[in-house]
Design an enzyme around this catalytic site. Structure first.
Site, PDB file in Angstrom:
ATOM      1  N   HIS A  72      -0.660  -7.329   0.294  1.00 43.37           N
ATOM      2  CA  HIS A  72      -2.083  -7.335  -0.019  1.00 43.37           C
ATOM      3  C   HIS A  72      -2.340  -8.198  -1.256  1.00 43.37           C
ATOM      4  CE1 HIS A  72      -6.090  -5.937  -1.231  1.00 43.37           C
ATOM      5  NE2 HIS A  72      -6.241  -5.599   0.036  1.00 43.37           N
ATOM      6  N   GLU A 123      -7.651 -11.596   5.227  1.00 43.24           N
ATOM      7  CA  GLU A 123      -8.542 -11.193   4.153  1.00 43.24           C
ATOM      8  C   GLU A 123      -8.637 -12.331   3.142  1.00 43.24           C
ATOM      9  OE1 GLU A 123      -8.175  -6.448   3.665  1.00 43.24           O
ATOM     10  OE2 GLU A 123      -6.478  -7.537   2.827  1.00 43.24           O
TER      11      GLU A 123
END
Length: 269
Positions: A106, A178
């Site tokens: 992430h 993302e």
């Protein structure tokens, strides 16, 4: 497992560190009840796979209520499976608990904790060797045109899978696109940008023999209403703070159920 429908959609939620344990347990119970009764997720042949990723202490509580309708995962994992690694949680332990997915790479892990591409590759390998589906987070750091963004994302995917490929270890891959600049933003990237980038990533996945069954989902300020707009280009969405209200998850499942079953089959648990 049941018969995999023509198109399997994925809806995921990461709680990050927003909730207390009590709130996380209550939220997971609400989500599990929605999943047990919603036609998008109820039953072995349901067209949508829903996964939730609470903080480590709340994983057992999530698993206790998840049943067969919700997959549970971890927000991170160690590069190693056992050893003197104070504070780390291994993929082996997550799998032992009953987790099925785990976040890897992430943007916040990369930015706040200095995770390099070598670390991301090692964690991707650790996930796959423990039969956890890595939710592999990729995305461009700065605003770029879709072609440049997709090229960077594809480079990150291949880098993350380098050690697993060398080791001959594969499995379910969930690619979470993302854009770093869109995480936490008031609104997501434009629909056109998301669709074009994800279509280019999808073409790369389909052209790779070990990735043709991978899923591509979109995160980055994703919330209710977005899947309807981009559903022809993605295999689902990865929700954050917009899912803190459990009713928003129900709304996204409604959207997923309304999407046409199109595209090539995707693997599912």
């Amino acid at each position: 497992m049941g018969t995999v429908p023509e198109r399997t959609l994925w809806v995921g939620v990461s709680l990050k560190m927003y909730f207390s344990h009590a709130r996380a347990a209550s939220w997971c119970a609400q989500i599990a009840e929605i999943a047990r009764t919603h036609p998008a997720t109820a039953g072995p042949d349901a067209p949508v796979k829903l996964f939730v990723i609470p903080s480590f202490p709340s994983i057992p509580a999530a698993l206790a209520v998840a049943g067969d309708a919700v997959l549970v995962g971890g927000q991170d994992l160690a590069t190693e499976d056992v050893g003197a690694y104070t504070g780390e949680v291994s993929g082996a332990e997550l799998a032992e608990l009953g987790c099925r997915v785990v976040e890897v790479g992430h943007a916040e892990r990369r930015r706040l904790f200095g995770e390099t591409e070598d670390v991301v590759a090692a964690k991707t390998l650790a996930a796959l060797r423990n039969r956890l589906a890595p939710v592999l987070c990729i995305g461009e750091a700065d605003v770029a045109d879709p072609e440049a963004a997709a090229a960077e994302c594809i480079r990150q995917i291949d880098s993350a899978l380098s050690l697993a490929r060398e080791s001959g270890i594969g499995g379910q891959i969930i690619v979470a696109y993302e854009p770093h600049w869109a995480i936490g933003a008031a609104i997501p990237a434009s629909d056109e940008h998301i669709r074009r980038v994800c279509m280019l990533i999808r073409a790369h996945l389909d052209a790779s023999s070990d990735l043709s069954q991978a899923a591509i989902i979109y995160g980055g300020s994703a919330g209710p209403g977005l899947l309807t707009s981009i559903g022809d280009s993605v295999d689902g969405v990865f929700l954050g703070r917009f899912a803190h209200d459990a009713s928003a998850v129900r709304s996204v499942l409604d959207e997923a159920l309304a999407l046409p079953a199109a595209g090539s089959p995707r693997a599912a648990f």
